[in-house]
Design a protein around this motif. Sequence first.
Motif, mmCIF file in Angstrom:
data_model
loop_
_atom_site.group_PDB
_atom_site.id
_atom_site.type_symbol
_atom_site.label_atom_id
_atom_site.label_comp_id
_atom_site.label_asym_id
_atom_site.label_seq_id
_atom_site.Cartn_x
_atom_site.Cartn_y
_atom_site.Cartn_z
ATOM 1 N N ASN A 652 0.827 -1.016 0.018
ATOM 2 C CA ASN A 652 0.048 -0.213 -0.038
ATOM 3 C C ASN A 652 0.863 1.283 0.156
ATOM 4 O OD1 ASN A 652 0.174 1.250 2.799
ATOM 5 N ND2 ASN A 652 -0.095 -1.130 3.178
ATOM 6 N N PHE A 653 0.258 2.465 -0.414
ATOM 7 C CA PHE A 653 0.993 3.456 -0.444
ATOM 8 C C PHE A 653 0.508 4.819 0.631
ATOM 9 C CE2 PHE A 653 2.007 2.255 -4.883
ATOM 10 C CZ PHE A 653 3.199 1.935 -4.638
ATOM 11 N N GLU A 654 -0.150 4.241 1.727
ATOM 12 C CA GLU A 654 -0.588 5.159 2.697
ATOM 13 C C GLU A 654 0.445 5.994 3.415
ATOM 14 O OE1 GLU A 654 -4.069 3.907 5.052
ATOM 15 O OE2 GLU A 654 -3.598 2.035 4.052
ATOM 16 N N TRP A 655 0.524 7.311 3.206
ATOM 17 C CA TRP A 655 1.763 7.924 3.751
ATOM 18 C C TRP A 655 1.870 8.154 5.198
ATOM 19 C CZ3 TRP A 655 0.976 11.917 7.035
ATOM 20 C CH2 TRP A 655 -0.305 12.618 7.251
ATOM 21 N N SER A 656 0.695 7.646 6.032
ATOM 22 C CA SER A 656 0.689 7.715 7.322
ATOM 23 C C SER A 656 1.328 6.387 7.940
ATOM 24 C CB SER A 656 -0.485 8.045 7.961
ATOM 25 O OG SER A 656 -1.619 7.255 7.567
ATOM 26 N N LYS A 657 1.716 5.457 7.037
ATOM 27 C CA LYS A 657 2.103 4.238 7.501
ATOM 28 C C LYS A 657 3.717 4.282 7.217
ATOM 29 C CE LYS A 657 -1.675 1.355 6.888
ATOM 30 N NZ LYS A 657 -1.955 0.882 8.306
ATOM 31 N N SER A 658 4.463 3.345 8.020
ATOM 32 C CA SER A 658 5.825 3.149 7.759
ATOM 33 C C SER A 658 6.255 2.449 6.614
ATOM 34 C CB SER A 658 6.517 2.479 9.009
ATOM 35 O OG SER A 658 6.083 1.273 9.008
ATOM 36 N N LEU A 659 7.223 2.755 6.109
ATOM 37 C CA LEU A 659 8.008 2.000 4.845
ATOM 38 C C LEU A 659 7.870 0.513 4.964
ATOM 39 C CD1 LEU A 659 10.770 4.001 3.798
ATOM 40 C CD2 LEU A 659 8.687 4.033 2.611
ATOM 41 N N GLU A 660 8.230 0.124 6.163
ATOM 42 C CA GLU A 660 7.846 -1.372 6.452
ATOM 43 C C GLU A 660 6.449 -1.909 6.178
ATOM 44 O OE1 GLU A 660 9.412 0.848 8.181
ATOM 45 O OE2 GLU A 660 11.585 0.083 7.471
ATOM 46 N N GLU A 661 5.577 -0.947 6.752
ATOM 47 C CA GLU A 661 4.159 -1.421 6.595
ATOM 48 C C GLU A 661 3.447 -1.253 5.295
ATOM 49 O OE1 GLU A 661 1.824 -0.192 10.745
ATOM 50 O OE2 GLU A 661 2.942 1.490 9.936
ATOM 51 N N ASN A 662 4.313 -0.309 4.482
ATOM 52 C CA ASN A 662 3.850 -0.325 2.850
ATOM 53 C C ASN A 662 4.234 -1.644 2.172
ATOM 54 O OD1 ASN A 662 4.572 3.252 2.681
ATOM 55 N ND2 ASN A 662 2.891 2.364 3.318
ATOM 56 N N ASN A 663 5.093 -2.054 2.462
ATOM 57 C CA ASN A 663 5.397 -3.493 2.036
ATOM 58 C C ASN A 663 5.916 -3.489 0.475
ATOM 59 O OD1 ASN A 663 5.756 -6.397 2.650
ATOM 60 N ND2 ASN A 663 3.737 -6.532 1.394
ATOM 61 N N TYR A 664 6.505 -2.590 0.012
ATOM 62 C CA TYR A 664 6.976 -2.542 -1.206
ATOM 63 C C TYR A 664 8.693 -2.355 -1.659
ATOM 64 C CZ TYR A 664 6.685 2.732 -0.567
ATOM 65 O OH TYR A 664 6.911 3.920 -0.114
ATOM 66 N N LEU A 665 9.403 -2.224 -0.381
ATOM 67 C CA LEU A 665 10.662 -2.135 -0.634
ATOM 68 C C LEU A 665 11.246 -3.305 -0.654
ATOM 69 C CD1 LEU A 665 11.915 0.178 2.306
ATOM 70 C CD2 LEU A 665 11.465 0.933 -0.211
ATOM 71 N N ASP A 666 12.075 -3.466 -1.979
ATOM 72 C CA ASP A 666 12.880 -4.818 -2.524
ATOM 73 C C ASP A 666 11.748 -5.831 -2.436
ATOM 74 O OD1 ASP A 666 15.471 -5.645 -3.281
ATOM 75 O OD2 ASP A 666 15.648 -6.640 -1.315
ATOM 76 N N GLU A 667 10.606 -5.741 -2.807
ATOM 77 C CA GLU A 667 9.410 -6.947 -3.155
ATOM 78 C C GLU A 667 9.419 -7.335 -4.594
ATOM 79 O OE1 GLU A 667 7.573 -8.768 -0.983
ATOM 80 O OE2 GLU A 667 8.880 -8.100 0.640
ATOM 81 N N PRO A 668 9.367 -8.528 -4.870
ATOM 82 C CA PRO A 668 9.177 -8.714 -6.452
ATOM 83 C C PRO A 668 7.808 -8.217 -6.915
ATOM 84 C CG PRO A 668 8.704 -10.635 -5.046
ATOM 85 C CD PRO A 668 9.267 -9.522 -4.206
ATOM 86 N N PRO A 669 7.641 -7.842 -8.038
ATOM 87 C CA PRO A 669 6.304 -7.365 -8.470
ATOM 88 C C PRO A 669 5.480 -8.432 -8.901
ATOM 89 C CG PRO A 669 8.226 -7.472 -10.494
ATOM 90 C CD PRO A 669 8.595 -7.680 -9.090
ATOM 91 N N ALA A 670 4.031 -8.144 -8.747
ATOM 92 C CA ALA A 670 3.133 -9.105 -8.759
ATOM 93 C C ALA A 670 2.380 -9.080 -10.021
ATOM 94 C CB ALA A 670 1.967 -8.764 -7.866
ATOM 95 N N GLN A 671 2.444 -8.246 -10.927
ATOM 96 C CA GLN A 671 1.931 -8.217 -12.287
ATOM 97 C C GLN A 671 2.998 -8.139 -13.364
ATOM 98 O OE1 GLN A 671 -1.163 -8.616 -12.549
ATOM 99 N NE2 GLN A 671 -2.200 -8.233 -10.478
ATOM 100 N N GLY A 672 4.180 -8.744 -13.197
ATOM 101 C CA GLY A 672 5.032 -8.674 -14.341
ATOM 102 C C GLY A 672 6.168 -7.697 -14.156
ATOM 103 N N ASP A 673 7.362 -8.245 -14.751
ATOM 104 C CA ASP A 673 8.691 -7.601 -14.683
ATOM 105 C C ASP A 673 9.101 -6.812 -15.805
ATOM 106 O OD1 ASP A 673 9.582 -9.435 -16.466
ATOM 107 O OD2 ASP A 673 10.564 -10.728 -14.863
#
Length: 969
Positions: A652-673
């Motif tokens: 998610n991209f909610e600005w009020s959550k931490s980067l860890e909670e956003n869960n996109y750092l260094d994660e593989p893409p889900a809809q194609g590379d």
Amino acid sequence: MIVRTLGCLFVCFVALSPLGLYAQSEPPARAVPWTNSNIKGSPAPPLPYTTRRVFTQVQLDHPTEIVWLPEAEKWIATQLNGAIVAFENDSENATAVPCMDLNECHDGRISQGLGTKFHHDLSGQPWCFVTYSFRGGDDAATMLVRFKVTDPTVPKVDLSSRVVLAKWSSSGHTGGSMQFGPDGMFYVSIGDGQPPYPPDANNTGQDLSDLESAILRIDVDDPTVERPYRIPADNPFVGRSDARPEIWAYGFRNPWKIAFDPDSGDLLAADVGWEMREMIHRVARGRNHGWSVMEGSQPVKPDQTPEVPITPPLFEHTHLDSRSISGGHFWQSDRLPELKGAYIYGDWMTGKVWALKSEGDRVLWQKELVDTPLQIISFMLDPSGEVLVVGYDGTILRLEPNPVTAASHTFPTRLSETGLFADVESQTPAAGVVEYKISAHHWADGTQSRQWIAIPGNEQLSLYDRDDWQTGQSAGRFMFPPDTVVAKTVSYRSDPADRATERRLETQVLHLLGDEWQAYNYVWNDDQTDAVLQDDIATERKLTIKDDRYPGGVRTQTWRHVSRSECLLCHIWAAGTVHAFWPEQLNLGSLANNQLDRLTELGLFREPVPAKPPIASPYDESQPLEARARSYLALNCSTCHRRQGGGTANFNFEWSKSLEENNYLDEPPAQGDFGIPDARLLAPGDPGRSILLYRALKSGRGHMPQFGSNVIDLQGVALLHDWIASMDADSDAAEETDNLLADLAIDDGLDRKLDDLLGSPDGALALSLACGTRSADDELRERVIDKATRHEDPLVRDLFDHYLPEDQRVARLGATIDEAALLAIEGSAERGKQLFEQAKEINCRLCHRIGSVGQNVGPDLSGIGTQRTPVELLASLLRPSEQIDPKYRSRKVLTSDGEVVVGIVTAENEDQLTIADATGKTRTMATDDIELMEPSSKSVMPDQLLAGMTPQQAADLLAFLASQRAIVP
């Protein structure tokens, strides 16, 4: 409040700590009221019925059921507090008088009075049956009891004659509806007896050994020595040691009111859903209605194998129009002929009322009748056969034909008629309408905007003090009074450097109609004197804008005037519906025009508003880089990429959550590379491997955001690039991109250098970003764009296509697709095969297999041409979430360490679960590590799948799918 689980729509926001409160302990009253609003009702065709209040003198305290007692010629109303009252059938003068008080049986410990039912033959069977819950000690329960009626004409009931027929859990969903069937048997509905989360924690929904989650069928006329009733011998589970023989059907969550069709004898039950669905079930002998394996058509615990095959609902609502279903009765009166024989039911949350006609398990007709302001708790069937609506506040309504027709509808069709502006041409607001500014704007194709809020009369705004699952609002967001209007006028400049060239495009309006926001679009005329209400369709217009980098010094740009339906793709309840009117957006820091201070002085707020830190503007270079980049993602992407937002990826991209909670750092893409080696959603320090950046810069299929914008935001993409590069202290990627074109020279070796750069995803990405800078040499830039847009790899071309004049770009289908025109194009199955098997920009094979190519995350498509016509195939591509095979419905899993995983469950047992995401990557986790699991209403297959394709590509892919005739076992 009665426990009926009104659909569990939790939205979790984490608010920043307030800096403090404004000085006023009591904010002032409204300085100027808004009294001339003409934005009332809706421009849509009116609903066929209205309502008229009846029994206006009857004072009820949270009624839960009202039944007619013919012997007394009175209505009997059960109330939540356990006091049961009676009143005569005089809609003008009747008043309520006490009948009996259940609290006398339990020393005042009644927590919920649920329903009352008198025997239909009181002369031979003088019984009154009541369901209720009582609190206190270890004996707390919900129960069905029987009392003796000593005088049915009063009525008078002997409370000392109480006999308990059944008990069940009072911890949650109670059910408690009762009806005599045409067979003379007594039917009672019972919920699962549990709170919303986790869903059916005791797994009672499929457990036949208890009474919960079931409809019972008993004979109350013929008690036995063992019980105060007899169990009919033809009940489906009689004789089984592991099942309660009283059960007639099971698998219900909270069957809130049941009713028999007097013509067919069919039994319908309105079953309150969980997160996605509300159900109307046709109940029959031995049926399993699914809970908690299913919530209607939505899987909840698909790992469980039901003993009895699940019978799907007769009809189901999504939570777009219904949040907590309330069952009713079958209309039998001739007064409204259209409704005769129809089942009338409604919704607690939305106040809507519907009618349904069916034949067996087939719905013949279903329509919305009226939208009331009530929390609809139940319905009354009066002696004439009419069905009356009962509100939880005690209001009783009668249906009346709506005298308003579409031809006489007065919803304002011009902006000047809305009452928002004293002078529409100069955009001077009307008295009481307040213009406001915000700290950060989302990207809107280079346009500018002005915002106004109009609150009716002297009403004021208040704040939610906690997350409100009913509305999708979170703590710290504003609570708007009905008929509030929020408006925004969008303008563009034909010369970006000259404010005098500004012209208005449209005025977007959000109107709170009852408890639901409606969206409208007023399109400005060429004379700029007024704006006209657009129908629920999308239109486009060409804008001509000065730009020295295009031939003739101008470029064209297409602006899309979106339809009302498209507006609501972004203005969803899960994201708070009204974007930007938040304390964090109105607090402009220490600036003299701080909006919170100004709006407080104008009396818009009922209480002091916490001064939360403002959101950083992405385009304010004085703000920290990370704050700007995260704000950009929140403003442009978090509507979908949040819980319940509809995004199918695990972040998610909610600005009020931490980067860890956003869960996109260094994660593989889900809809194609997109062919990028070792791609990541966001690769810290490595923009070239960051899919997020590639999607923001490319045109066509895979561009993000996938709707709401037609123009690449080069400044925003550069911001994201620099932020990603900055995550590695040793990275000089940002500087290298800035200097890339400066390091090139127009010489004999240029083509070779460009081939090398365009041959790698990170090189092509860097070149495209460099072409977007104003410092680029025009001749060199044109050489790069010309070569890149003729590149053999479409993934490279897509990064540069937007630099070409619009008439030279690849013609794509876009957001509005003419299905008939597309089906008329002759497609090549051979070319479609190449697209499916080889094209990097088309990712069908990541989830689907045809022959030996692809993966089995979703259904195997090898025989899809046999199973579906081309029309059906196209519909599934354009609207993938409309029909989802339950086997392939995705689930969202929250692990005990806070990680969210989204995908399709491929294997599951009591110890572990394996889930595959859209890339085909699988993840196995222990059941004990799963904190929460919920189904998704969205297909894993993305929306706008064909928007980025050319018409011929789409026709070719469709032809290939239609050619798949092999039968898959």
